[in-house]
Scaffold this motif. Sequence first.
Motif, PDB file in Angstrom:
ATOM      1  N   UNK A 514      -1.412  17.155 -10.127  1.00  0.00           N
ATOM      2  CA  UNK A 514      -1.120  15.745  -9.817  1.00  0.00           C
ATOM      3  C   UNK A 514      -1.934  14.828 -10.722  1.00  0.00           C
ATOM      4  N   UNK A 515      -3.217  15.144 -10.899  1.00  0.00           N
ATOM      5  CA  UNK A 515      -4.077  14.332 -11.764  1.00  0.00           C
ATOM      6  C   UNK A 515      -3.580  14.360 -13.207  1.00  0.00           C
ATOM      7  N   UNK A 516      -3.162  15.542 -13.682  1.00  0.00           N
ATOM      8  CA  UNK A 516      -2.692  15.638 -15.061  1.00  0.00           C
ATOM      9  C   UNK A 516      -1.388  14.870 -15.247  1.00  0.00           C
ATOM     10  N   UNK A 517      -0.457  14.987 -14.296  1.00  0.00           N
ATOM     11  CA  UNK A 517       0.817  14.273 -14.392  1.00  0.00           C
ATOM     12  C   UNK A 517       0.599  12.771 -14.396  1.00  0.00           C
ATOM     13  N   UNK A 518      -0.347  12.318 -13.559  1.00  0.00           N
ATOM     14  CA  UNK A 518      -0.637  10.893 -13.503  1.00  0.00           C
ATOM     15  C   UNK A 518      -1.225  10.404 -14.829  1.00  0.00           C
TER      16      UNK A 518
END
Length: 532
Positions: A514-518
């Motif tokens: 989730x952090x990487x996609x954001x």
Amino acid sequence: MKLRWPGVTQLAMIASSLIAFATGGHFAAKAVIEGQQSRQLQELTEVALRRSEAAIDFGAATLDELARRGPLNCDPASLQAVRLQVYQRSAVKDIRLVNRDGSVICSAYSETLEFDNGWVARPDMLHSDDRRLLLFRVDQFSGVALGVLRDIDERKSLVAILGINSYLFDIMPAELRAHSEVSLELNNGSDVGRFSLKRHSEFSQLVSFSNVSIRYPLHATIRVERSALQRWDNEAYWPTMLVAFGLGLIFGLLLTRATARLEGPIADIDRALARREFKPFFQPTFDLRTGAIRGCEVLTRWIREDGTIVLPMSFIPLAESSGRIEPMTWQILSTALKELYPRLREDKNFKLSVNIAPRHLLSDGFVETLRRVVGGAKVSTRQIVLEVTERNELPDLERAAAMVKELRNLGFKVAMDDVGVGHSGLSQMKGLGADTIKIDKFFIDTIAEDGSAAKTIVEMLVRLARDLNMTVIAEGVETVEQIQALIACGVEEGQGYIVSPPLPFAKFDELLEIRRSRALAEATVLQAALVA
């Protein structure tokens, strides 16, 4: 063909052999069972002692926190602040301001003073190992309590009244609970805590097991009725006797098998290790300014077969004292490396931290086993951080420093964990030669408060770390205000619930995704804005 029956001599020899094996089996079985029981009960006294020491540490930390807030007196506002401390700490029953001779000036709950059956003068109080605390028994109407005194200036002292309750001492196996008592006593013979389902006078023929604290003038004692001990876990006796009549070799093998079935907390840990019930949970470390996750600390959780989770404080101290922490650490690290391998390969700057007990660090073959485990996982050594906790004293600082130097030469990183609340001081920080210090949550909790002493301590630790070319990570970060205060102090990285609690791998991997996609989405928007 006729059967040849043995003669009288042969029958006598067989009978003698059977008697010899039966006699040997009887004494061997009794000796092994009693020895195992003795070790288990001795280990339980260690558990009781560790819990009592933790309660005293907690009371001392409460007194330190009150002393740091400034001069104390008996005005209503000051007493109200002290009552708040007592309310927030269930183990602390009362806090009192006393003269240096030990006489009471005032109490957070003044009505409790009238229930005291007696109060010990300072000469009769007992010194702790570091001479900073005095311990004594407090006789109250509802029972006894443990007094912990710490001087705050040349004229006054603070006392925390600790309730040593059944939670600390309810440790006995179910079969022995009604036939035993667990007690905590000061070295002058004063009883300050006791757990038993019946009165002491109702017991008969007690067998005692004791353990003495090296930090405080305390000793814990377990007393068990001899008749209950004889019935406890003695199912190995008759199978051993039956086997002993036949074959001596099988007798020995079955005796070993029988003793392995003896129940106890150490056996529980051994079974959990065999079943791989200890699981790695991951808590991210992050950049305080950007929130970017830079790595994680792997923490141990005991998940039983029925899904219940055992809290670390219920088994980590016992695992350390019994030597089980070593196989547990290797098991957790191996599993964590396997689960986190794709992330570690993808991001060469991602760091995985693992806690190492000081005695484990100094054990024979530690470096070779570590290299084999990390090398077998095909992970770079520079991505592994070994966190040596400061809560347990390093038995040999010079040897530890040499070990740290060897580890760093191999590419590993070394961090000092729980800095500020453990045994060591600034000399150990300098002498160990670590790469990182991790400031304990105890200081982070109050760092955002105006005039906080914690902020001064953190700033001092940051300056010292910079002088020693060390990085700093703050543990237990929970609020935006704490992050702002830490940045102002010069801290760059943090770890805590504001980003995430410790998570099993599946949820931790989901958090990273989730952090990487954001981050990718934000970069795409920024690039589109620049093109436009």
